[in-house]
Design an enzyme around this catalytic site. Sequence first.
Site, PDB file in Angstrom:
ATOM      1  CE  LYS A 176      -1.903   2.576   3.154  1.00  0.00           C
ATOM      2  NZ  LYS A 176      -1.727   3.879   2.473  1.00  0.00           N
ATOM      3  CD  GLU A 252      13.603   0.280   9.712  1.00  0.00           C
ATOM      4  OE1 GLU A 252      14.038   1.287  10.291  1.00  0.00           O
ATOM      5  OE2 GLU A 252      14.224  -0.787   9.650  1.00  0.00           O
ATOM      6  CB  CYS A 286      13.112   8.763   9.194  1.00  0.00           C
ATOM      7  SG  CYS A 286      14.302   7.842   8.204  1.00  0.00           S
ATOM      8  CD  GLU A 389       9.833  12.237  12.564  1.00  0.00           C
ATOM      9  OE1 GLU A 389       8.710  11.726  12.714  1.00  0.00           O
ATOM     10  OE2 GLU A 389      10.750  11.673  11.940  1.00  0.00           O
TER      11      GLU A 389
END
Length: 487
Positions: A176, A252, A286, A389
């Site tokens: 997906k 992850e 990331c 973040e």
Amino acid sequence: MGSTDKIETRLFINGKFVESSDGKTFPIRSPTSREVVAEVHEASEKDTDAAVAAAKAAFPAWSALSPADRGMYFKRLAALLVESGEEFSRLEALSMGRPVSTYFDNQAAASTFEHYAEAGYEAQGVSSLNTPGFVNMTFKQPYGVVAAIIPWNVPLVFFANKVAPALAAGNTVVLKSSEKAPLTSAKAATLIEKAGFPPGVINVISGHGQTSGAILSSHMDVRALSFTGSCRTGRLIQAAAAKSNLKHVVLELGGKSPAIIFDDCDLEDAVNETKHSIQFNSGQVCMANSRIYVQDTLANKFVEAFKEQFAKVTPGDPLDANTNHGPQADSVQYDTVHKYIAAGKSSGKLALGGTQDVPGLPEPTQHGYFVPPTVFLHTPEDAVVMKEEIFGPVVNINTFKTEEEAIAKANDSEFGLYAAVYTKDINRAMRFAKALEAGTVAVNCTSPTTARDMPFGGFKSSGVGREGFGHSLNNFLETKTVLIKVK
Ligand code: NAD
């Protein structure tokens, strides 16, 4: 820029491109012009189930092939990925604003498929004669249907990082794509068709977390799921897996990566590399070093040089080869980054950027979601911009006096994806390599530096499991013990 006629936006299920069963689509707007560039088919529950069923039906024949026979398809796909570089970079520029000048993802994806064209033979168990009267061994066997759910920031890289090892191990896959950047995955599906993969071996669907992502996470026929994305979604997927069939999950997730700069570093390298880390892909990485800690004796010099370099970006149309600073991926990302910039202004000292828009952009880019390179100084360690973040070109630079202080500050985070240290003192570098709580520690270099054959993944809330050549194959293999009694 508005042309939609050649862009594939359908679902790729059982070797065929199909429209969503309930006719639902969602728009992709260019983050540069805000124009709609594509209407993408949204996988319904029925479509998601059909993709899983196709993968399940394709599994026996695919898993029975030798790694070399599977690898043949990979080699064809790799060649097609290389040939289509221009189209991939255009699609990513249109959907999430990635400058074409910085695009390498199709090459990286191709080399991943090349690697796994050969690596299937590494799926090997062990044997043991340590139990008297027995010859024992383990088999490494594919799970069956694997789901891959990927983010939007470097989608084709994650497509290959998950699909290639899963298939090489003999599994079949439903991938997906992200609702923010589905176009390159759909394009990759056209190449999968061209490469002649048997129907159902790879199914590529597009859609949001709700419906298709959540269905895959709790699907009883999906036996393993590899996810890259935010911590928030990672937790939801882990919970859905636990509540359904306890499928094997690899996560992850996000980061808040520190870079520590000692006054004996190579200053020019430290400045250029830490700046690149937080500026590349407009900070939407990331492992970007979003927290920089500089030894107090070097702080003024470092900050001045950093600001000078960071301010030098060339924002503009990502389709323009001169642009190296694109917009944030969409209005949601833009608003989120600005929410953090506002918070940063109240907790620390704004030293660069921080404006709502980037001045001087030509039509139509002036409507784009551009965020200027932004630097905060003297931010308290417990401020929200130090903890969460941001996923934008925003960096906090703080100072430290001692090694102990630097380590304590760097580790004071729920994240642990990547950390960097710049020093010429090898003993100090090794002390930091050991003490930093991160899945990767870089010495005299920083993210996005990685090594393809080294495990990549997170400590703490940055993830579960590791990916990389020599490591990912195992994420997609069950271990079976076979006990043979010998008379
Ligand atoms: P996201 O979590 O919002 O979305 C990622 C994917 O999950 C998308 O495909 C989305 O549709 C899907 N999803 C959303 N809700 C879901 C649900 N309930 N069930 C199943 N799937 C669902 O993340 P994002 O905004 O696309 O990506 C940015 C994040 O990814 C950042 O946190 C970044 O740090 C992280 N990231 C991590 C790595 C790494 O290797 N550790 C690499 C790149 C990005």
